[in-house]
Motif scaffolding. Sequence first.
Motif, PDB file in Angstrom:
ATOM      1  N   VAL A   1       1.008  -1.225   0.056  1.00  0.00           N
ATOM      2  CA  VAL A   1       0.308   0.023  -0.132  1.00  0.00           C
ATOM      3  C   VAL A   1       0.972   1.239  -0.200  1.00  0.00           C
ATOM      4  CG1 VAL A   1      -1.912   1.414   1.247  1.00  0.00           C
ATOM      5  CG2 VAL A   1      -1.742  -1.176   1.231  1.00  0.00           C
TER       6      VAL A   1
ATOM      7  N   HIS B   1       2.127   0.154   4.191  1.00  0.00           N
ATOM      8  CA  HIS B   1       2.348  -1.025   4.514  1.00  0.00           C
ATOM      9  C   HIS B   1       2.251  -2.189   3.783  1.00  0.00           C
ATOM     10  CE1 HIS B   1      -2.490  -0.995   4.448  1.00  0.00           C
ATOM     11  NE2 HIS B   1      -2.042  -2.497   4.392  1.00  0.00           N
TER      12      HIS B   1
ATOM     13  N   PHE C   1      -2.374  -5.896  12.392  1.00  0.00           N
ATOM     14  CA  PHE C   1      -1.457  -4.869  12.172  1.00  0.00           C
ATOM     15  C   PHE C   1      -0.451  -4.893  13.146  1.00  0.00           C
ATOM     16  CE2 PHE C   1      -5.612  -4.254   9.998  1.00  0.00           C
ATOM     17  CZ  PHE C   1      -5.054  -3.882   8.640  1.00  0.00           C
TER      18      PHE C   1
HETATM   19 FE   FE2 Z   1      -3.798  -3.812   3.828  1.00  0.00          FE
END
Ligand code: FE2
Length: 372
Positions: free
Chosen positions: A181, A261, A327
């Motif tokens: 991303v 990310h 995350f």
């Molecule tokens: Fe993602």
Amino acid sequence: MTFHVPSTSPGPTVAPPLHGIDHLELWVGNARQAAHFWMTALGFDAVATLHPHPDRVSHVLTQGDIRLVITGARLADSEVAAHVRRHGHAVRTVAFRVADATRSHDHAVAGGARSVQAPHLVVDDRGPHMAASVAAFGDVVHAFIEEAEPSSHDVAATTCDLPTVAPGLPAVGLVAIDHVVGNVPAGTLGEWVDHHVRTLGLQPLSSFGEDVSTDRTALRSTVLRDASGTVTLPLNEPAAGTHRSQIEEFLEANGGPGVQHVAIRTDDIVASVAAMRRRGVRFLDVPRGYHVEARQRVGEVGASWDRLEEHDILVDRDEQGHLLQVFTEPLQDRPTLFLEFIQREGATGFGAGNFGALFAAIEREQAARGNL
Ligand code: FE2
């Protein structure tokens, strides 16, 4: 919902196909120590140490189908050192596997990309092969990598100058890169979507282009994917909100656009996260009450809800199935690059149902840093 239709027509030729992500290269302040983190905390294996240029050293790490190149400067005045001064520990290169690096490079340049490295022969641990690269957003580059001819390569010549991680740590079981991303400045998302259509032949997926917001901050996102579905590259830009968004905070800390990310697939997220926690990885806390709400929203998912709650694993469902995701905190003191781990059980989305819960968690961290 915002769908960015390319405002310019694709180049004169159809983009040569991408055959997946070949590797990611990170430019870091201390490649030896960074490699140690990726090995010890995240379970990667050291494969080779390369000296692609006198001013730098690169350590190659692998796990499953994932290949990482961790590069550091050997001289004070060098391109890598300057990049680290500006961006910190960051993704420099998203490299795609292609049949013909020259054709892919020339197509991207014809579509408006700036050439960074003209097609040239590389010799690395995989053998001699052609590579080329073009500029993307910020200082990130997209590279085109041809498959090496293994028969012509003397594998014994490959050396690896990294220590072995102590045995006994639990296996992490990471499989492949799911998506990468990028964050770009407000008002430039449409332009960068067009750029990727023209230069790489990626297409925006209308079903995942959306505005995401909490009552305080907002972002706009478009997911780009190649024809074969092996390369997925979502892009975000900040949208108007009453507070500074996580994207704005990233852009300031990163000194401009960059990779926000990297999402990595696992077939058993509970085992992977448990192993990484034991190895010292920290994950974002999920707001209290999230799992009670999620269980009602998603239904049974073939994993223990107690374990999902224990490990702060988020759950979402779309028409095709469900997904589990988690995350990490940022990998460095700057609030920039972080990792996502994802287990897909049919679902092809990105956890849209979790955005509210996730952003509430990110905003709490942002507030703790005094940046909200
Ligand atoms: Fe993602």
